[in-house]
Enzyme design. Structure first.
Site, PDB file in Angstrom:
ATOM      1  CG  ASP A  12      -1.804   1.236   1.297  1.00  0.00           C
ATOM      2  OD1 ASP A  12      -2.384   1.599   0.256  1.00  0.00           O
ATOM      3  OD2 ASP A  12      -1.923   1.868   2.376  1.00  0.00           O
ATOM      4  CE1 TYR A  44       3.116   5.978  -2.941  1.00  0.00           C
ATOM      5  CE2 TYR A  44       2.145   4.300  -4.339  1.00  0.00           C
ATOM      6  CZ  TYR A  44       3.198   4.757  -3.581  1.00  0.00           C
ATOM      7  OH  TYR A  44       4.340   3.990  -3.465  1.00  0.00           O
ATOM      8  CB  CYS A  75      -3.012   0.755  -2.513  1.00  0.00           C
ATOM      9  SG  CYS A  75      -2.970   2.513  -2.877  1.00  0.00           S
ATOM     10  CG  ASN A  76      -9.417   1.105  -3.233  1.00  0.00           C
ATOM     11  OD1 ASN A  76     -10.344   0.467  -3.695  1.00  0.00           O
ATOM     12  ND2 ASN A  76      -9.105   1.059  -1.951  1.00  0.00           N
ATOM     13  CB  CYS A 186      -9.283   5.136   0.313  1.00  0.00           C
ATOM     14  SG  CYS A 186      -7.624   5.429   0.959  1.00  0.00           S
ATOM     15  CB  THR A 187      -6.824   0.114   1.865  1.00  0.00           C
ATOM     16  OG1 THR A 187      -5.654   0.849   1.458  1.00  0.00           O
ATOM     17  CG2 THR A 187      -7.285  -0.769   0.716  1.00  0.00           C
ATOM     18  CG  HIS A 188      -4.986   5.177   4.220  1.00  0.00           C
ATOM     19  ND1 HIS A 188      -4.459   4.593   3.097  1.00  0.00           N
ATOM     20  CD2 HIS A 188      -3.925   5.699   4.907  1.00  0.00           C
ATOM     21  CE1 HIS A 188      -3.141   4.764   3.092  1.00  0.00           C
ATOM     22  NE2 HIS A 188      -2.796   5.421   4.176  1.00  0.00           N
TER      23      HIS A 188
HETATM   24  N1  DGL Z   1      -4.715   3.452   0.622  1.00  0.00           N
HETATM   25  C1  DGL Z   1      -4.801   3.999  -0.671  1.00  0.00           C
HETATM   26  C2  DGL Z   1      -6.069   3.581  -1.414  1.00  0.00           C
HETATM   27  O1  DGL Z   1      -6.667   2.568  -1.116  1.00  0.00           O
HETATM   28  C3  DGL Z   1      -4.563   5.460  -0.922  1.00  0.00           C
HETATM   29  C4  DGL Z   1      -3.838   6.320  -0.026  1.00  0.00           C
HETATM   30  C5  DGL Z   1      -3.028   7.410  -0.712  1.00  0.00           C
HETATM   31  O2  DGL Z   1      -3.570   8.370  -1.262  1.00  0.00           O
HETATM   32  O3  DGL Z   1      -1.824   7.271  -0.648  1.00  0.00           O
HETATM   33  O4  DGL Z   1      -6.466   4.242  -2.334  1.00  0.00           O
END
Ligand code: DGL
Length: 257
Positions: A12, A44, A75-76, A186-188
């Site tokens: 991720d 990201y 990570c999406n 988003c996985t966060h």
């Molecule tokens: N955890 C990431 C997701 O699932 C994105 C986090 C980021 O922007 O870095 O999209």
């Protein structure tokens, strides 16, 4: 080394993918997992597609040198920008990505109003737009970019007044018009699920793709006959920002989630 003995890497942009790792460990307790978060370069989600792809490929290349049986892009954002390139680069490998759980939400709420909270990058990519076109018309799918939310989770701020203010600013107008479900794209975001639930109220369902991604990984490992024999699996947590604080935060997130 036999392929079966390799680890399952979980990647991720930062700490968010631990929400997926947790589901993976639950479903495959005998496997050895290597989690890598690129918090030094997170988020990201506000970067260009090219940058996200480059960072993802760089990190994945290093992971493959460690001997893997499978790779999970937890990570999406990285999935939308880089999964096609990854599959072209490593055509023999088991690579599983994650995408916002729009299908799950549409099945649960036919003709419903569904918000998708995600990063700007995920929402602008073709993968998401194709997904939306499949359902939009029947269901109303409303993209809600939440770039700041990733930063809250990265710094371990999962309960605070600032966080609640931010969530109200993103969701109140939508909630006033009525919502059936919110996809945590988003996985966060599962790490701030309680705060989102508090803002959304108990009648709005919160859905995420972590469990489905773990199920798919498990299915692929079994289909390739690569599962570990019964015994205790291991979990290694690593981060490009390898301060003692960050590593402690990651262990806490894995234990508490
Ligand atoms: N955890 C990431 C997701 O699932 C994105 C986090 C980021 O922007 O870095 O999209």
């Amino acid at each position: 080394m036999e392929r079966r003995d390799g680890m399952i890497a979980v990647f991720d942009s930062g700490v968010g993918g631990i929400s997926v790792l947790r589901q993976l460990v639950r479903q495959m307790p005998n496997e050895n997992f290597l989690y890598f978060g690129d918090s030094a370069n997170a988020p990201y989600g506000s970067r260009s597609t090219e940058e996200i792809r480059r960072l993802t490929l760089q990190n994945v290349e290093k992971l493959y040198r460690r001997g893997l049986k499978a790779l999970v892009i937890a990570c999406n954002t990285a999935t939308s920008a880089a999964i096609d390139t990854l599959r072209q680069t490593y055509p023999q490998e088991i690579i599983v990505g994650i995408e916002p759980a729009v299908k799950l939400a549409a099945e649960r709420f036919p003709h419903g109003r569904i918000a998708v909270m995600a990063t700007e990058a995920t929402l602008r990519e073709q993968k998401f737009n194709t997904l939306v076109h499949t359902y939009d018309g029947e269901e109303e799918i409303i993209p809600v970019p939440c770039p700041e939310l990733v930063k809250f989770v990265e710094r371990g701020e999962t309960h605070s007044e600032n966080l609640m203010c931010y969530l109200h600013s993103r969701l109140d107008l939508l909630l006033a018009r009525g919502l059936d479900g919110i996809v945590l794209g988003c996985t966060h975001f599962p790490f701030v699920r309680d705060a989102i639930a508090e803002v959304a109220g108990e009648r709005v369902a919160l859905l995420d793709g972590g469990e489905g991604t773990a199920r798919e990984t498990c299915r692929r490992i079994r289909a390739a006959n690569l599962q570990n024999p019964p015994g205790k699996g291991t979990v290694l947590l690593e981060n490009s920002l390898s301060t003692p604080q960050m590593l402690a935060q990651m262990h806490r997130m894995l234990a508490d989630f």
